[in-house]
Design a protein around this motif. Structure first.
Motif, PDB file in Angstrom:
ATOM      1  N   LEU A 108      50.800  32.669  34.589  1.00  0.00           N
ATOM      2  CA  LEU A 108      49.444  33.199  34.676  1.00  0.00           C
ATOM      3  C   LEU A 108      48.411  32.111  34.986  1.00  0.00           C
ATOM      4  O   LEU A 108      47.350  32.403  35.556  1.00  0.00           O
ATOM      5  CB  LEU A 108      49.088  33.931  33.381  1.00  0.00           C
ATOM      6  CG  LEU A 108      50.025  35.105  33.054  1.00  0.00           C
ATOM      7  CD1 LEU A 108      49.645  35.726  31.715  1.00  0.00           C
ATOM      8  CD2 LEU A 108      49.995  36.148  34.157  1.00  0.00           C
ATOM      9  N   GLY A 109      48.742  30.873  34.643  1.00  0.00           N
ATOM     10  CA  GLY A 109      47.858  29.775  35.032  1.00  0.00           C
ATOM     11  C   GLY A 109      47.771  29.646  36.542  1.00  0.00           C
ATOM     12  O   GLY A 109      46.700  29.337  37.093  1.00  0.00           O
ATOM     13  N   ASP A 110      48.888  29.906  37.235  1.00  0.00           N
ATOM     14  CA  ASP A 110      48.870  29.878  38.700  1.00  0.00           C
ATOM     15  C   ASP A 110      48.022  31.016  39.262  1.00  0.00           C
ATOM     16  O   ASP A 110      47.343  30.854  40.284  1.00  0.00           O
ATOM     17  CB  ASP A 110      50.300  29.984  39.242  1.00  0.00           C
ATOM     18  CG  ASP A 110      51.135  28.748  38.963  1.00  0.00           C
ATOM     19  OD1 ASP A 110      50.548  27.660  38.806  1.00  0.00           O
ATOM     20  OD2 ASP A 110      52.374  28.870  38.899  1.00  0.00           O
ATOM     21  N   LEU A 111      48.063  32.156  38.604  1.00  0.00           N
ATOM     22  CA  LEU A 111      47.250  33.289  39.051  1.00  0.00           C
ATOM     23  C   LEU A 111      45.761  32.970  38.932  1.00  0.00           C
ATOM     24  O   LEU A 111      44.974  33.260  39.841  1.00  0.00           O
ATOM     25  CB  LEU A 111      47.607  34.532  38.232  1.00  0.00           C
ATOM     26  CG  LEU A 111      46.874  35.834  38.570  1.00  0.00           C
ATOM     27  CD1 LEU A 111      47.069  36.211  40.032  1.00  0.00           C
ATOM     28  CD2 LEU A 111      47.359  36.954  37.654  1.00  0.00           C
ATOM     29  N   ILE A 112      45.381  32.351  37.814  1.00  0.00           N
ATOM     30  CA  ILE A 112      43.976  31.954  37.642  1.00  0.00           C
ATOM     31  C   ILE A 112      43.602  30.889  38.666  1.00  0.00           C
ATOM     32  O   ILE A 112      42.509  30.923  39.257  1.00  0.00           O
ATOM     33  CB  ILE A 112      43.751  31.460  36.201  1.00  0.00           C
ATOM     34  CG1 ILE A 112      43.836  32.655  35.236  1.00  0.00           C
ATOM     35  CG2 ILE A 112      42.401  30.746  36.070  1.00  0.00           C
ATOM     36  CD1 ILE A 112      43.841  32.261  33.776  1.00  0.00           C
ATOM     37  N   ALA A 113      44.534  29.949  38.921  1.00  0.00           N
ATOM     38  CA  ALA A 113      44.263  28.891  39.904  1.00  0.00           C
ATOM     39  C   ALA A 113      44.152  29.440  41.317  1.00  0.00           C
ATOM     40  O   ALA A 113      43.536  28.805  42.189  1.00  0.00           O
ATOM     41  CB  ALA A 113      45.369  27.839  39.837  1.00  0.00           C
ATOM     42  N   ALA A 114      44.727  30.615  41.560  1.00  0.00           N
ATOM     43  CA  ALA A 114      44.655  31.223  42.896  1.00  0.00           C
ATOM     44  C   ALA A 114      43.320  31.915  43.149  1.00  0.00           C
ATOM     45  O   ALA A 114      42.984  32.221  44.308  1.00  0.00           O
ATOM     46  CB  ALA A 114      45.784  32.242  43.054  1.00  0.00           C
ATOM     47  N   MET A 115      42.572  32.178  42.113  1.00  0.00           N
ATOM     48  CA  MET A 115      41.374  33.004  42.264  1.00  0.00           C
ATOM     49  C   MET A 115      40.291  32.394  43.162  1.00  0.00           C
ATOM     50  O   MET A 115      39.658  33.132  43.936  1.00  0.00           O
ATOM     51  CB  MET A 115      40.811  33.353  40.889  1.00  0.00           C
ATOM     52  CG  MET A 115      41.599  34.432  40.160  1.00  0.00           C
ATOM     53  SD  MET A 115      41.724  35.972  41.099  1.00  0.00           S
ATOM     54  CE  MET A 115      40.010  36.501  41.114  1.00  0.00           C
ATOM     55  N   PRO A 116      40.007  31.076  43.130  1.00  0.00           N
ATOM     56  CA  PRO A 116      38.976  30.560  44.045  1.00  0.00           C
ATOM     57  C   PRO A 116      39.293  30.841  45.512  1.00  0.00           C
ATOM     58  O   PRO A 116      38.410  31.265  46.274  1.00  0.00           O
ATOM     59  CB  PRO A 116      38.955  29.056  43.742  1.00  0.00           C
ATOM     60  CG  PRO A 116      39.391  28.970  42.314  1.00  0.00           C
ATOM     61  CD  PRO A 116      40.437  30.042  42.166  1.00  0.00           C
ATOM     62  N   ALA A 117      40.558  30.651  45.920  1.00  0.00           N
ATOM     63  CA  ALA A 117      40.930  30.923  47.313  1.00  0.00           C
ATOM     64  C   ALA A 117      40.866  32.412  47.608  1.00  0.00           C
ATOM     65  O   ALA A 117      40.463  32.815  48.710  1.00  0.00           O
ATOM     66  CB  ALA A 117      42.326  30.374  47.597  1.00  0.00           C
ATOM     67  N   LEU A 118      41.272  33.239  46.645  1.00  0.00           N
ATOM     68  CA  LEU A 118      41.213  34.680  46.869  1.00  0.00           C
ATOM     69  C   LEU A 118      39.770  35.149  46.998  1.00  0.00           C
ATOM     70  O   LEU A 118      39.443  35.958  47.885  1.00  0.00           O
ATOM     71  CB  LEU A 118      41.909  35.427  45.718  1.00  0.00           C
ATOM     72  CG  LEU A 118      41.871  36.953  45.806  1.00  0.00           C
ATOM     73  CD1 LEU A 118      42.543  37.449  47.090  1.00  0.00           C
ATOM     74  CD2 LEU A 118      42.547  37.577  44.580  1.00  0.00           C
ATOM     75  N   VAL A 119      38.894  34.645  46.156  1.00  0.00           N
ATOM     76  CA  VAL A 119      37.488  35.038  46.220  1.00  0.00           C
ATOM     77  C   VAL A 119      36.847  34.546  47.527  1.00  0.00           C
ATOM     78  O   VAL A 119      35.994  35.229  48.109  1.00  0.00           O
ATOM     79  CB  VAL A 119      36.719  34.513  44.993  1.00  0.00           C
ATOM     80  CG1 VAL A 119      35.213  34.725  45.145  1.00  0.00           C
ATOM     81  CG2 VAL A 119      37.226  35.201  43.726  1.00  0.00           C
ATOM     82  N   ALA A 120      37.282  33.385  48.009  1.00  0.00           N
ATOM     83  CA  ALA A 120      36.761  32.899  49.292  1.00  0.00           C
ATOM     84  C   ALA A 120      37.112  33.865  50.419  1.00  0.00           C
ATOM     85  O   ALA A 120      36.315  34.088  51.340  1.00  0.00           O
ATOM     86  CB  ALA A 120      37.319  31.509  49.590  1.00  0.00           C
ATOM     87  N   ALA A 121      38.308  34.441  50.333  1.00  0.00           N
ATOM     88  CA  ALA A 121      38.739  35.401  51.363  1.00  0.00           C
ATOM     89  C   ALA A 121      38.220  36.808  51.091  1.00  0.00           C
ATOM     90  O   ALA A 121      37.932  37.562  52.031  1.00  0.00           O
ATOM     91  CB  ALA A 121      40.265  35.413  51.446  1.00  0.00           C
ATOM     92  N   ARG A 122      38.119  37.160  49.823  1.00  0.00           N
ATOM     93  CA  ARG A 122      37.685  38.504  49.411  1.00  0.00           C
ATOM     94  C   ARG A 122      36.607  38.347  48.330  1.00  0.00           C
ATOM     95  O   ARG A 122      36.903  38.313  47.129  1.00  0.00           O
ATOM     96  CB  ARG A 122      38.870  39.313  48.863  1.00  0.00           C
ATOM     97  CG  ARG A 122      40.084  39.388  49.778  1.00  0.00           C
ATOM     98  CD  ARG A 122      39.845  40.255  50.989  1.00  0.00           C
ATOM     99  NE  ARG A 122      39.464  41.625  50.644  1.00  0.00           N
ATOM    100  CZ  ARG A 122      39.249  42.572  51.557  1.00  0.00           C
ATOM    101  NH1 ARG A 122      39.353  42.287  52.855  1.00  0.00           N
ATOM    102  NH2 ARG A 122      38.901  43.798  51.183  1.00  0.00           N
ATOM    103  N   PRO A 123      35.351  38.233  48.720  1.00  0.00           N
ATOM    104  CA  PRO A 123      34.288  37.934  47.745  1.00  0.00           C
ATOM    105  C   PRO A 123      34.178  38.920  46.597  1.00  0.00           C
ATOM    106  O   PRO A 123      33.644  38.565  45.532  1.00  0.00           O
ATOM    107  CB  PRO A 123      33.021  37.945  48.622  1.00  0.00           C
ATOM    108  CG  PRO A 123      33.513  37.609  49.993  1.00  0.00           C
ATOM    109  CD  PRO A 123      34.850  38.253  50.106  1.00  0.00           C
ATOM    110  N   ASN A 124      34.659  40.144  46.776  1.00  0.00           N
ATOM    111  CA  ASN A 124      34.575  41.130  45.701  1.00  0.00           C
ATOM    112  C   ASN A 124      35.830  41.178  44.835  1.00  0.00           C
ATOM    113  O   ASN A 124      35.993  42.107  44.035  1.00  0.00           O
ATOM    114  CB  ASN A 124      34.318  42.523  46.285  1.00  0.00           C
ATOM    115  CG  ASN A 124      32.916  42.662  46.841  1.00  0.00           C
ATOM    116  OD1 ASN A 124      31.975  42.061  46.328  1.00  0.00           O
ATOM    117  ND2 ASN A 124      32.771  43.431  47.913  1.00  0.00           N
TER     118      ASN A 124
END
Length: 413
Positions: free
Chosen positions: A228-244
């Motif tokens: 789950l730490g990797d999932l949290i670490a993935a969030m900045p890149a995901l938000v950059a691609a999908r702001p919502n």
């Protein structure tokens, strides 16, 4: 048939272990079999020696005096064997069916030999690997090797072995266990309890700020091996691609504090929402507001060998599933057909996979329908439980005709 199950713990404790146990017992009762359970000392203190939950009867074992290993485990095993023996007198089972960990199998074996009862041992995960995954053990340590040796000892002496997936079966065969003695009883979903998805809970979505969002969710226990730490670490890149994009974390566990700290330190902390543990009856409300369930398990022996239950529950709820490409997930998910697989231990791979799903919703309905059909067809407890019947029947027949029940004929199951 009369089947006495031996568990580490049971209802009213809520865990993946107890949900599988409940599903097995309920499905066997529905087939007209008489079933009861015995739990070990780790269940904890109870007000009565016998308790009933959800219409199921459980006989409790008195907790032993704490002691350091291996004395503590020996006391647990002795106390559990004594309790099983006393329940045999009152319940008079045809078969003893112990579920991991291995202490339950060793306690069962003692009673089975003395009472000349056939026995089946069901392995959900190897105890030594679970300890590594939980951070309480180290692969290759003396304790690890001793636990592995105890597991091998038990599986060679019980009459039959059941495992929840092909990964565990393959590992036992590699140890020299005859594959014809091993049946696979895969994880499944009680579709009567969990197979009718709720409509989207608009009030809950509004309360959590999820209206108009691309919602990624995780529902389950917070252990280090879940990644789950990797999932949290993935969030900045995901938000950059999908702001919502939003991440909804439902559950709790040993790494809860560490995950919350990582989320608070994230540059997209406002996009990560920790709900905490919720009552099982409320879980479906949270599924209803999630678009994609993510399971980023780390790659290790535990996750390569063992199939989890939660992705099946998500499929039954008609949800998209994205998971790391480890052995346990590959037994459940066909990439691009019933779900999406991404490289394990790689936050960028998680972000890319999730962003790709949200960018192309055209195939969502078909994939969700295909995944749910897979669960209904192959992972539905009402049909899964039938796998036990020929094994039980042959064990019972052999025990009645051959007093040396350790030399029973093979069962192809």
């Amino acid at each position: 048939m009369r089947i006495l199950h031996i568990f580490d713990h049971s209802l009213p404790i809520h865990s993946g272990y107890t949900y599988r146990s409940r599903a097995i017992l309920k499905a066997q009762v529905a087939r007209g079999w008489a079933v009861e359970g015995v739990t070990g000392p780790r269940q904890g203190v109870s007000d009565s020696g016998v308790e009933t939950f959800d219409g199921l009867t459980f006989h409790r074992t008195t907790a032993h005096r704490p002691a350091r290993a291996p004395l503590g485990e020996w006391r647990e095993m002795r106390a559990l064997a004594e309790r099983i023996d006393s329940v045999v007198d009152s319940f008079r089972p045809d078969v003893l069916h112990a579920h991991s960990p291995v202490l339950n199998a060793l306690a069962m074996l003692k009673v089975a030999r003395a009472r000349k009862l056939p026995c089946l041992y069901e392995i959900r995960a190897f105890w030594e690997d679970a300890a590594v995954g939980n951070g309480t053990g180290r692969e290759g340590s003396a304790r690890y090797r001793l636990t592995r040796a105890a597991e091998s000892f038990a599986v060679r002496r019980v009459d039959r072995v059941a495992v929840i997936c092909e990964g565990l079966r393959g590992d036992l065969i590699a140890r020299g266990v005859d594959g014809d003695r091993i049946m696979v009883s895969p994880n499944g979903v009680d579709m009567g309890m969990f197979g009718t998805p709720l409509p989207r809970d608009s009030a809950l979505a509004a309360a959590r700020g999820l209206n108009g969002a691309d919602v990624v969710g995780y529902v389950g226990s917070f252990y280090d091996y879940e990644g789950l730490g990797d999932l949290i670490a993935a969030m900045p890149a995901l938000v950059a691609a999908r702001p919502n994009a939003r991440l909804l974390m439902v559950g709790g566990g040993p790494v809860d504090a560490a995950l919350r700290a990582a989320a608070a330190a994230s540059p997209v902390a406002s996009h990560i929402d920790f709900v905490g543990p919720v009552p099982h009856a409320e879980v479906e409300r949270y599924y209803s507001v999630i678009d994609v369930l993510a399971y980023p398990r780390k790659r290790m022996r535990l996750t390569d060998l063992v199939t989890p239950l939660k992705p099946l529950e998500a499929m039954a709820q008609g949800k998209l599933v994205a998971a790391s490409n480890v052995g346990g997930h590959r037994e459940l998910i066909t990439d691009g057909v019933t779900g999406t697989l991404f490289a394990p231990d790689d936050p960028s791979a998680i972000a890319s996979a999730l962003a790709g799903l949200f960018a192309n919703r055209s195939g969502w309905d078909e994939r969700r329908a295909t995944a749910r059909a897979f669960v209904e067809r192959e992972r539905n407890w009402s049909s899964n439980v039938s796998r036990y019947q020929p094994v039980y029947q042959e064990l019972i027949a052999a025990a009645r005709t051959d007093t040396s029940w350790s030399r029973l004929p093979k069962v192809n199951a």
